[in-house]
Design a protein around this motif. Sequence first.
Motif, PDB file in Angstrom:
ATOM      1  N   ASP A  43       0.862  -1.181   0.000  1.00  0.00           N
ATOM      2  CA  ASP A  43       0.000   0.000   0.000  1.00  0.00           C
ATOM      3  C   ASP A  43       0.902   1.236   0.000  1.00  0.00           C
ATOM      4  O   ASP A  43       1.369   1.679   1.047  1.00  0.00           O
ATOM      5  CB  ASP A  43      -0.906  -0.019   1.243  1.00  0.00           C
ATOM      6  CG  ASP A  43      -1.960   1.070   1.225  1.00  0.00           C
ATOM      7  OD1 ASP A  43      -1.700   2.121   0.614  1.00  0.00           O
ATOM      8  OD2 ASP A  43      -3.013   0.886   1.851  1.00  0.00           O
ATOM      9  N   GLU A  45       0.364   4.383  -0.576  1.00  0.00           N
ATOM     10  CA  GLU A  45      -0.137   5.556   0.134  1.00  0.00           C
ATOM     11  C   GLU A  45       0.086   5.401   1.634  1.00  0.00           C
ATOM     12  O   GLU A  45       0.486   6.352   2.325  1.00  0.00           O
ATOM     13  CB  GLU A  45      -1.621   5.763  -0.152  1.00  0.00           C
ATOM     14  CG  GLU A  45      -2.206   6.992   0.538  1.00  0.00           C
ATOM     15  CD  GLU A  45      -3.667   7.223   0.205  1.00  0.00           C
ATOM     16  OE1 GLU A  45      -4.231   8.207   0.716  1.00  0.00           O
ATOM     17  OE2 GLU A  45      -4.253   6.411  -0.551  1.00  0.00           O
ATOM     18  N   LYS A  46      -0.140   4.188   2.124  1.00  0.00           N
ATOM     19  CA  LYS A  46       0.034   3.939   3.551  1.00  0.00           C
ATOM     20  C   LYS A  46       1.495   4.101   3.972  1.00  0.00           C
ATOM     21  O   LYS A  46       1.783   4.757   4.982  1.00  0.00           O
ATOM     22  CB  LYS A  46      -0.463   2.531   3.900  1.00  0.00           C
ATOM     23  CG  LYS A  46      -0.454   2.212   5.380  1.00  0.00           C
ATOM     24  CD  LYS A  46      -1.127   0.868   5.623  1.00  0.00           C
ATOM     25  CE  LYS A  46      -1.202   0.536   7.108  1.00  0.00           C
ATOM     26  NZ  LYS A  46      -1.924  -0.734   7.366  1.00  0.00           N
ATOM     27  N   ASN A  49       2.546   7.826   3.844  1.00  0.00           N
ATOM     28  CA  ASN A  49       2.000   8.562   4.994  1.00  0.00           C
ATOM     29  C   ASN A  49       2.768   8.229   6.268  1.00  0.00           C
ATOM     30  O   ASN A  49       3.021   9.109   7.109  1.00  0.00           O
ATOM     31  CB  ASN A  49       0.518   8.247   5.181  1.00  0.00           C
ATOM     32  CG  ASN A  49      -0.352   8.886   4.115  1.00  0.00           C
ATOM     33  OD1 ASN A  49       0.040   9.863   3.477  1.00  0.00           O
ATOM     34  ND2 ASN A  49      -1.534   8.344   3.901  1.00  0.00           N
ATOM     35  N   GLU A  50       3.142   6.975   6.412  1.00  0.00           N
ATOM     36  CA  GLU A  50       3.905   6.570   7.596  1.00  0.00           C
ATOM     37  C   GLU A  50       5.290   7.214   7.594  1.00  0.00           C
ATOM     38  O   GLU A  50       5.776   7.673   8.634  1.00  0.00           O
ATOM     39  CB  GLU A  50       4.017   5.045   7.645  1.00  0.00           C
ATOM     40  CG  GLU A  50       4.668   4.499   8.904  1.00  0.00           C
ATOM     41  CD  GLU A  50       3.796   4.613  10.141  1.00  0.00           C
ATOM     42  OE1 GLU A  50       4.137   4.006  11.159  1.00  0.00           O
ATOM     43  OE2 GLU A  50       2.761   5.317  10.113  1.00  0.00           O
ATOM     44  N   TYR A 101       4.021  -2.368   8.343  1.00  0.00           N
ATOM     45  CA  TYR A 101       4.367  -0.974   8.072  1.00  0.00           C
ATOM     46  C   TYR A 101       4.936  -0.299   9.325  1.00  0.00           C
ATOM     47  O   TYR A 101       4.798   0.911   9.513  1.00  0.00           O
ATOM     48  CB  TYR A 101       3.161  -0.196   7.542  1.00  0.00           C
ATOM     49  CG  TYR A 101       2.656  -0.729   6.211  1.00  0.00           C
ATOM     50  CD1 TYR A 101       3.018  -0.121   5.019  1.00  0.00           C
ATOM     51  CD2 TYR A 101       1.841  -1.848   6.155  1.00  0.00           C
ATOM     52  CE1 TYR A 101       2.571  -0.613   3.793  1.00  0.00           C
ATOM     53  CE2 TYR A 101       1.391  -2.354   4.942  1.00  0.00           C
ATOM     54  CZ  TYR A 101       1.768  -1.734   3.763  1.00  0.00           C
ATOM     55  OH  TYR A 101       1.332  -2.247   2.558  1.00  0.00           O
ATOM     56  N   SER A 102       5.571  -1.100  10.168  1.00  0.00           N
ATOM     57  CA  SER A 102       6.157  -0.615  11.411  1.00  0.00           C
ATOM     58  C   SER A 102       7.594  -1.118  11.517  1.00  0.00           C
ATOM     59  O   SER A 102       7.896  -2.241  11.117  1.00  0.00           O
ATOM     60  CB  SER A 102       5.374  -1.126  12.626  1.00  0.00           C
ATOM     61  OG  SER A 102       4.052  -0.652  12.611  1.00  0.00           O
ATOM     62  N   ASN A 185      -1.458   8.167  16.029  1.00  0.00           N
ATOM     63  CA  ASN A 185      -2.081   8.305  14.709  1.00  0.00           C
ATOM     64  C   ASN A 185      -1.243   7.725  13.577  1.00  0.00           C
ATOM     65  O   ASN A 185      -1.445   8.057  12.413  1.00  0.00           O
ATOM     66  CB  ASN A 185      -2.369   9.778  14.408  1.00  0.00           C
ATOM     67  CG  ASN A 185      -1.101  10.599  14.236  1.00  0.00           C
ATOM     68  OD1 ASN A 185      -0.043  10.220  14.733  1.00  0.00           O
ATOM     69  ND2 ASN A 185      -1.206  11.715  13.538  1.00  0.00           N
ATOM     70  N   GLN A 187       0.297   5.160  10.756  1.00  0.00           N
ATOM     71  CA  GLN A 187      -0.314   4.227   9.810  1.00  0.00           C
ATOM     72  C   GLN A 187       0.076   2.779  10.125  1.00  0.00           C
ATOM     73  O   GLN A 187      -0.663   1.855   9.828  1.00  0.00           O
ATOM     74  CB  GLN A 187       0.125   4.569   8.382  1.00  0.00           C
ATOM     75  CG  GLN A 187      -0.247   5.975   7.933  1.00  0.00           C
ATOM     76  CD  GLN A 187      -1.724   6.096   7.627  1.00  0.00           C
ATOM     77  OE1 GLN A 187      -2.238   5.362   6.785  1.00  0.00           O
ATOM     78  NE2 GLN A 187      -2.396   6.996   8.304  1.00  0.00           N
ATOM     79  N   GLU A 189       0.941  -0.765  11.967  1.00  0.00           N
ATOM     80  CA  GLU A 189       0.191  -1.592  12.914  1.00  0.00           C
ATOM     81  C   GLU A 189       1.132  -2.634  13.516  1.00  0.00           C
ATOM     82  O   GLU A 189       1.172  -3.781  13.063  1.00  0.00           O
ATOM     83  CB  GLU A 189      -0.978  -2.265  12.204  1.00  0.00           C
ATOM     84  CG  GLU A 189      -1.948  -1.263  11.581  1.00  0.00           C
ATOM     85  CD  GLU A 189      -2.949  -1.918  10.643  1.00  0.00           C
ATOM     86  OE1 GLU A 189      -2.748  -3.100  10.290  1.00  0.00           O
ATOM     87  OE2 GLU A 189      -3.913  -1.248  10.267  1.00  0.00           O
TER      88      GLU A 189
END
Length: 222
Positions: A43, A45-46, A49-50, A101-102, A185, A187, A189
């Motif tokens: 993703d 976009e995700k 943003n992150e 995404y972390s 907040n 993105q 998880e």
Amino acid sequence: MKLLISDDVFSIFPEMEIHGVIFHDIDLNSVPNISFDDITTIDNEKIENELIIWKDVYKRFPRDKKAKVSIDYLFKAIRNGKLKKISSLVDIYNYASLISYSPFGGECLHSMKDGELALTIANGEEIFQPLFSNDYEKPLSGEIIWRFGHNDVVCRSMNFKESDKFKITDSTNSVIFLSEKPFQNMQGEPESGINFLLSSLSNVSKSYLSFNLNSNNSYLYF
């Protein structure tokens, strides 16, 4: 051994959380062989943003000009088909980073004996040996680091640069995996990364413990 987030970190990031899991006595012959080719959907976009949020994170404390969150490198590498496998346990936590995404990091517990591992603010006099280097350097005063004991830097700028002294090797079978979440907040998880690590290693470990540290529960003995 004690794991903690120091109070001075909360003065900069009141919402800071650390998600992690500890595995003891892993049967290395039974560790699943993962493939980064299995990650077929990203993703964009995700992740963008992150990365914007992490750039804001890094602006809030002194750091190396090249410092950036570890997932920046990972996603660039996998997009370009250049993400290389390193070892079974390192590959697994890199995979956890990509699917959650972390940023996840992993350290060898054999190199930490009954001490304190803290996410804290450097005084600038600590000692750091970069990964795969024989040289030593010092963090910047005010930089947020992972520190073991009084002087050893485990990782600079949270998850930017790992120490050679505490790296996971082919013989490491007891590890701690950690993921920082400075803002609510974000993105990413990290919970999904923890779940992946548990599904991959809990059945091949003698014991394990997952945890979440925050301002209300800032330390753990294990």
